[in-house]
Design a protein around this motif. Structure first.
Motif, PDB file in Angstrom:
ATOM      1  N   ASN A 135       0.876  -1.142  -0.032  1.00  0.00           N
ATOM      2  CA  ASN A 135      -0.136   0.168   0.070  1.00  0.00           C
ATOM      3  C   ASN A 135       0.863   1.348   0.085  1.00  0.00           C
ATOM      4  OD1 ASN A 135      -2.332  -1.595   0.185  1.00  0.00           O
ATOM      5  ND2 ASN A 135      -2.449  -1.447   2.555  1.00  0.00           N
ATOM      6  N   TYR A 136       2.117   1.162  -0.204  1.00  0.00           N
ATOM      7  CA  TYR A 136       2.929   2.222  -0.430  1.00  0.00           C
ATOM      8  C   TYR A 136       3.385   2.364  -1.831  1.00  0.00           C
ATOM      9  CZ  TYR A 136       2.762   2.236   4.634  1.00  0.00           C
ATOM     10  OH  TYR A 136       2.554   2.083   5.765  1.00  0.00           O
ATOM     11  N   LEU A 137       3.676   3.645  -2.358  1.00  0.00           N
ATOM     12  CA  LEU A 137       3.731   4.871  -1.908  1.00  0.00           C
ATOM     13  C   LEU A 137       2.514   5.398  -2.177  1.00  0.00           C
ATOM     14  CD1 LEU A 137       5.857   7.560  -0.933  1.00  0.00           C
ATOM     15  CD2 LEU A 137       5.781   7.678  -3.147  1.00  0.00           C
ATOM     16  N   GLN A 138       2.100   6.392  -1.002  1.00  0.00           N
ATOM     17  CA  GLN A 138       0.687   7.044  -1.151  1.00  0.00           C
ATOM     18  C   GLN A 138       1.218   8.540  -1.068  1.00  0.00           C
ATOM     19  OE1 GLN A 138      -1.914   5.877  -2.309  1.00  0.00           O
ATOM     20  NE2 GLN A 138      -1.794   3.565  -1.645  1.00  0.00           N
ATOM     21  N   SER A 139       0.795   9.405  -2.045  1.00  0.00           N
ATOM     22  CA  SER A 139       0.927  10.733  -1.933  1.00  0.00           C
ATOM     23  C   SER A 139      -0.564  11.485  -1.992  1.00  0.00           C
ATOM     24  CB  SER A 139       1.972  11.146  -2.976  1.00  0.00           C
ATOM     25  OG  SER A 139       1.522  10.870  -4.286  1.00  0.00           O
ATOM     26  N   PHE A 140      -0.329  12.731  -1.686  1.00  0.00           N
ATOM     27  CA  PHE A 140      -1.679  13.444  -1.816  1.00  0.00           C
ATOM     28  C   PHE A 140      -1.524  15.020  -2.253  1.00  0.00           C
ATOM     29  CE2 PHE A 140      -1.383  10.690   1.626  1.00  0.00           C
ATOM     30  CZ  PHE A 140      -2.598   9.714   1.579  1.00  0.00           C
ATOM     31  N   PRO A 141      -2.627  15.446  -2.634  1.00  0.00           N
ATOM     32  CA  PRO A 141      -2.292  16.984  -3.140  1.00  0.00           C
ATOM     33  C   PRO A 141      -2.329  18.036  -2.059  1.00  0.00           C
ATOM     34  CG  PRO A 141      -4.854  16.202  -3.493  1.00  0.00           C
ATOM     35  CD  PRO A 141      -3.603  15.283  -3.141  1.00  0.00           C
ATOM     36  N   SER A 142      -2.704  17.680  -0.828  1.00  0.00           N
ATOM     37  CA  SER A 142      -2.690  18.619   0.476  1.00  0.00           C
ATOM     38  C   SER A 142      -2.412  17.974   1.353  1.00  0.00           C
ATOM     39  CB  SER A 142      -4.281  19.191   0.421  1.00  0.00           C
ATOM     40  OG  SER A 142      -4.344  19.794   1.492  1.00  0.00           O
ATOM     41  N   GLY A 159      -5.578  -0.026  -5.645  1.00  0.00           N
ATOM     42  CA  GLY A 159      -4.372   0.198  -6.899  1.00  0.00           C
ATOM     43  C   GLY A 159      -3.672   1.314  -6.938  1.00  0.00           C
ATOM     44  N   THR A 160      -3.855   2.508  -5.980  1.00  0.00           N
ATOM     45  CA  THR A 160      -3.393   3.628  -6.146  1.00  0.00           C
ATOM     46  C   THR A 160      -1.689   3.682  -5.591  1.00  0.00           C
ATOM     47  OG1 THR A 160      -3.946   4.539  -3.957  1.00  0.00           O
ATOM     48  CG2 THR A 160      -5.375   4.794  -5.892  1.00  0.00           C
ATOM     49  N   SER A 161      -1.162   2.648  -4.950  1.00  0.00           N
ATOM     50  CA  SER A 161       0.149   2.569  -4.595  1.00  0.00           C
ATOM     51  C   SER A 161       1.038   2.723  -5.865  1.00  0.00           C
ATOM     52  CB  SER A 161       0.518   1.365  -3.932  1.00  0.00           C
ATOM     53  OG  SER A 161      -0.309   1.431  -2.649  1.00  0.00           O
ATOM     54  N   TYR A 162       2.402   3.170  -5.932  1.00  0.00           N
ATOM     55  CA  TYR A 162       2.963   3.263  -7.133  1.00  0.00           C
ATOM     56  C   TYR A 162       4.506   3.287  -6.706  1.00  0.00           C
ATOM     57  CZ  TYR A 162       3.379   8.415  -6.278  1.00  0.00           C
ATOM     58  OH  TYR A 162       3.400   9.679  -5.440  1.00  0.00           O
ATOM     59  N   VAL A 163       5.404   2.993  -7.670  1.00  0.00           N
ATOM     60  CA  VAL A 163       6.726   2.810  -7.821  1.00  0.00           C
ATOM     61  C   VAL A 163       7.290   4.355  -7.751  1.00  0.00           C
ATOM     62  CG1 VAL A 163       8.843   2.121  -8.800  1.00  0.00           C
ATOM     63  CG2 VAL A 163       6.857   0.501  -8.707  1.00  0.00           C
ATOM     64  N   SER A 164       8.375   4.554  -7.043  1.00  0.00           N
ATOM     65  CA  SER A 164       8.951   5.874  -7.138  1.00  0.00           C
ATOM     66  C   SER A 164      10.379   5.980  -6.591  1.00  0.00           C
ATOM     67  CB  SER A 164       8.009   6.982  -6.519  1.00  0.00           C
ATOM     68  OG  SER A 164       8.905   8.367  -6.600  1.00  0.00           O
ATOM     69  N   SER A 165      11.054   7.097  -6.644  1.00  0.00           N
ATOM     70  CA  SER A 165      12.428   7.159  -6.300  1.00  0.00           C
ATOM     71  C   SER A 165      12.648   8.539  -5.801  1.00  0.00           C
ATOM     72  CB  SER A 165      13.465   6.599  -7.170  1.00  0.00           C
ATOM     73  OG  SER A 165      13.430   7.305  -8.511  1.00  0.00           O
TER      74      SER A 165
END
Length: 323
Positions: A135-142, A159-165
């Motif tokens: 369930n990570y990464l989770q980001s938000f607009p605020s 399914g909103t978790s996504y790969v990032s760096s």
């Protein structure tokens, strides 16, 4: 509160550092001091001014749940010779640091500068990679967005978790004093995260600190300890605080800070047992650490979603050595 979203991606926000010398600690990978000030009568060998040093720790916690491994290796140089307990543990060290979790991994370079036994300054710069699982990464607009364990689990199931760096810069200090069997210390740390977030997102949930943090901004955390050393056993009290410094640009146009993210405060007992501390061992100072703290302030863990009666609990095993 045993949400799947918080299981293996989460890590201790206040645990697991191994001493290289009495009072010394590593500041890389967001990990504050959980080590025990060394006893005055601990055996000591003659260590050359230039030497290598390593530390390893594994830890788990609940509320939120987490699991991780922390590692570092250094080349150290003793700055000067002194028989004084306040001066003799001095060095400058540099080397790789790493932080491993099933949900993400970090690694980079760390520097530690200890001019006195009672003071250490440190910095680390790490690259980080999120795998998009648990369930990570989770980001938000605020910053005002819901980032509770329940909501993180819902977003992960959707399914909103996504790969990032990205990168993490950590600046830290450690100030500690010991008089007889009593030790007092403070361990402030400052973190700056720079991640590749989804378009329109300005903040993200950081499971190590258990907080919503600004991308490209700063977060502060501090642990203050009052400890009693009784031979191999150390008991005491720890107070912890963590807060994000949100900026106007972290909020969407027309939105403002409405106080939904107060500084997190926790307090509770600290317990550690060191099986042996002999500097001439490659495998030295194996220590079990248990910390249990209750939330005094938290957006979700003081009754909104999780009962305030449920403590934050961390258990760790750590060791160090001079090869």
């Amino acid at each position: 509160m045993v949400e799947r979203s918080a299981v293996t991606g989460g890590c201790l926000s206040a645990l697991l550092v191994v001493l290289s010398a009495p009072g010394a600690l590593a500041q890389g990978s967001q990990v504050p001091a959980a080590s025990v000030p060394r006893q005055e009568d601990a055996p000591s060998r003659v260590i050359p001014p230039l030497h290598t040093f390593y530390r390893v720790g594994v830890a788990a916690r609940v509320n939120p749940m987490g699991l991780f491994t922390n590692l570092s290796f250094q080349v150290r140089h003793r700055l000067y010779e002194s028989p004084s307990p306040a001066l003799k543990d001095n060095f400058i060290g540099v080397g790789p640091v790493a932080f491993v979790s099933p949900a993400f991994v970090r690694g980079g370079i760390g520097v530690e500068f200890q001019p006195l036994s009672v003071l250490q300054l440190s910095a680390s710069y790490e690259g980080t990679r999120w795998f998009g699982n648990f369930n990570y990464l989770q980001s938000f607009p605020s910053p005002n967005a819901d980032a509770s364990d329940r909501r993180l689990a819902e977003l992960g199931d959707a399914g909103t978790s996504y790969v990032s760096s990205g990168t993490l810069l950590t600046l830290a200090a450690m100030l500690q004093f010991k008089v007889g069997p009593i030790a007092v210390r403070s361990n402030p740390r400052f973190f700056r995260f720079d991640l590749r977030l989804r378009d329109g997102d300005r903040v993200f949930y950081e499971p190590v600190l258990d907080a919503v943090v600004p991308n490209g901004g700063w977060v502060a955390s501090n642990d203050a300890d009052l400890l009693y050393l009784a031979g191999r056993l150390t008991v005491g009290l720890r107070y912890s605080a963590t807060g994000s410094f949100f900026r106007p640009q972290d909020y969407p146009a027309g939105e403002m800070d409405i106080g939904l993210n107060p500084t997190t405060h926790r307090v509770g007992p600290f317990l550690a047992y060191t099986f042996h501390d002999e500097a001439d061992r490659l495998f030295n100072a194996p220590t079990l650490v248990l910390i249990s703290q209750w939330f005094l302030s938290h957006r979700y863990r003081t009754g909104v979603e999780v009962s305030q009666a449920l403590p934050w609990i961390a258990l760790a095993f750590q060791f160090k050595g001079i090869p």
